[in-house]
Design an enzyme around this catalytic site. Sequence first.
Site, PDB file in Angstrom:
ATOM      1  N   TYR A 141      -0.159  12.094   8.324  1.00 52.38           N
ATOM      2  CA  TYR A 141       0.259  11.489   8.858  1.00 52.38           C
ATOM      3  C   TYR A 141       1.421  12.263  10.538  1.00 52.38           C
ATOM      4  O   TYR A 141       1.423  12.363  11.143  1.00 52.38           O
ATOM      5  CB  TYR A 141       1.842  10.006   8.571  1.00 52.38           C
ATOM      6  N   LYS A 191      -4.180  13.863  -6.211  1.00 47.99           N
ATOM      7  CA  LYS A 191      -5.850  13.622  -6.293  1.00 47.99           C
ATOM      8  C   LYS A 191      -6.095  15.413  -7.255  1.00 47.99           C
ATOM      9  O   LYS A 191      -6.682  16.096  -5.670  1.00 47.99           O
ATOM     10  CB  LYS A 191      -6.093  13.970  -5.034  1.00 47.99           C
ATOM     11  N   ASP A 223      -7.620   7.441  -7.388  1.00 50.36           N
ATOM     12  CA  ASP A 223      -8.981   6.366  -7.208  1.00 50.36           C
ATOM     13  C   ASP A 223      -8.607   5.058  -8.192  1.00 50.36           C
ATOM     14  O   ASP A 223      -9.020   4.047  -8.261  1.00 50.36           O
ATOM     15  CB  ASP A 223     -10.420   6.848  -7.512  1.00 50.36           C
ATOM     16  N   ASP A 247       0.066   4.327   1.278  1.00 44.59           N
ATOM     17  CA  ASP A 247      -0.687   3.493   2.577  1.00 44.59           C
ATOM     18  C   ASP A 247      -1.558   2.780   1.783  1.00 44.59           C
ATOM     19  O   ASP A 247      -1.309   1.484   2.062  1.00 44.59           O
ATOM     20  CB  ASP A 247      -0.287   3.844   3.454  1.00 44.59           C
ATOM     21  N   ASP A 251      -1.032  -1.798   0.169  1.00 47.30           N
ATOM     22  CA  ASP A 251      -1.848  -2.763   1.051  1.00 47.30           C
ATOM     23  C   ASP A 251      -2.618  -3.412  -0.246  1.00 47.30           C
ATOM     24  O   ASP A 251      -2.655  -4.465  -0.753  1.00 47.30           O
ATOM     25  CB  ASP A 251      -2.787  -2.578   1.967  1.00 47.30           C
TER      26      ASP A 251
HETATM   27  C1  IPM Z   1       2.722   0.603   6.825  1.00 48.13           C
HETATM   28  C2  IPM Z   1       1.980   0.655   8.071  1.00 48.13           C
HETATM   29  C3  IPM Z   1       2.383   2.019   9.194  1.00 48.13           C
HETATM   30  C4  IPM Z   1       1.620   3.557   8.514  1.00 48.13           C
HETATM   31  C5  IPM Z   1       0.939   1.683  10.635  1.00 48.13           C
HETATM   32  C6  IPM Z   1       1.836   0.185  11.588  1.00 48.13           C
HETATM   33  C7  IPM Z   1       1.960   3.230  11.192  1.00 48.13           C
HETATM   34  O1  IPM Z   1       0.475   0.020   7.632  1.00 48.13           O
HETATM   35  O2  IPM Z   1       4.052   0.497   7.031  1.00 48.13           O
HETATM   36  O3  IPM Z   1       2.456   0.658   5.876  1.00 48.13           O
HETATM   37  O4  IPM Z   1       0.874   3.132   8.013  1.00 48.13           O
HETATM   38  O5  IPM Z   1       2.168   4.005   7.646  1.00 48.13           O
HETATM   39 MG    MG Z   2       0.407   0.612   5.078  1.00 46.37          MG
END
Ligand code: IPM
Ligand code: MG
Length: 363
Positions: A141, A191, A223, A247, A251
């Site tokens: 990032y 990794k 992975d 990240d 999710d």
């Molecule tokens: C998160 C989101 C952010 C990230 C985006 C909105 C920049 O996906 O907080 O997980 O990638 O960190």
């Molecule tokens: Mg995210």
Amino acid sequence: MKYEIAVLPGDGVGPEVVAEAVKVLQAIGRRSGHEFALHYGDVGGASIDKHGVSLTKDTLKMCKRCHAVLLGAVGGPKWDDPLAKVRPEDGLLELRKGLGLFANLRPVKVLPMLVDSTSLKPDVIRGVDMVVVRELTGGLYFGRPKRQWRTTRGRRAVDSMAYSEAEIERIIRAGFELARTRRKKLTSVDKANVLESSRLWRQIAIELSSQYTDVELEHQLVDACAMRLIQSPSQFDVIVTENTFGDILTDEASMLAGSLGMLPSASIAGLPQEGKRVFGLYEPIHGSSPRRAGQNMANPIATILSFAMMLRYSLGLVAQADGIEMAINNVLEDGYRTYDIMSEGLKRVGTKEMGELISSKVA
Ligand code: IPM
Ligand code: MG
């Protein structure tokens, strides 16, 4: 005690869910006698529309003067052009970097009454209770070089996954400290079979483990971890990992709990030690959900739980944080559901009703 709280509602459903967390905050204020002074500011698309940038210097300064920040969500189709000079998401990244929020805690807990609202088998997800500690101010990032350019053979682009020893050490320490307050198991995800930054990561994890002999440390490749999260998620207690892996894995992990609308997060500037105070920014994991905005639909529970995390980590009000979590459980046990966690025979409510039900239980 008086607490100064920055409130950045942001875009889409952000303002609606934040308004409900503010109701709970006011109820806690009335009940505990603590005073919460709220300082509102713009972030994301809302800030672009008003000020031309996704975060102004004044808003960042205002956040720095507060004990903690409550944020809704940023982004939306209006600002999504890939060639745009300013993006809502940049405001969030600037806040993370500018406020030194290196540790992102994302708890995933499956509540027994919501076991049926996920897409996984109830047997697989029953009892899941983990926290992912994601590094938040380094890696791909923020690493340099990071750019796109033209060559005679076409366009090229580079991002850099760079980490210093100090950056790795503090985040793994955050993982160990958190594991210590829980089931004492830390899974470090990397990794290391391919990436140099992961090899440094793994060495440092091993070195630090001698200071945390009460915590069991294991290593997983990212992975394999992605697979195990779906295969047998209840094996995890605390996971610590770098920015991009975190990240993606969070999710994935969020689906275990049935809905993104249930999951809070804390981004903190120090080690997570309950009862001690550390500056932090608190926001739901879900995005701005533009299609649901303005319809009194969004689930405010993730934001309310984020506020509970603020009480726990930034304000040292642990009993009040527990009180909010209990209130949420009670409301769910009473059968109230927003659209995202609705099942047959239960009572469907909107954003505001859910916020009011929870506030009335804490008050
Ligand atoms: C998160 C989101 C952010 C990230 C985006 C909105 C920049 O996906 O907080 O997980 O990638 O960190
Ligand atoms: Mg995210």
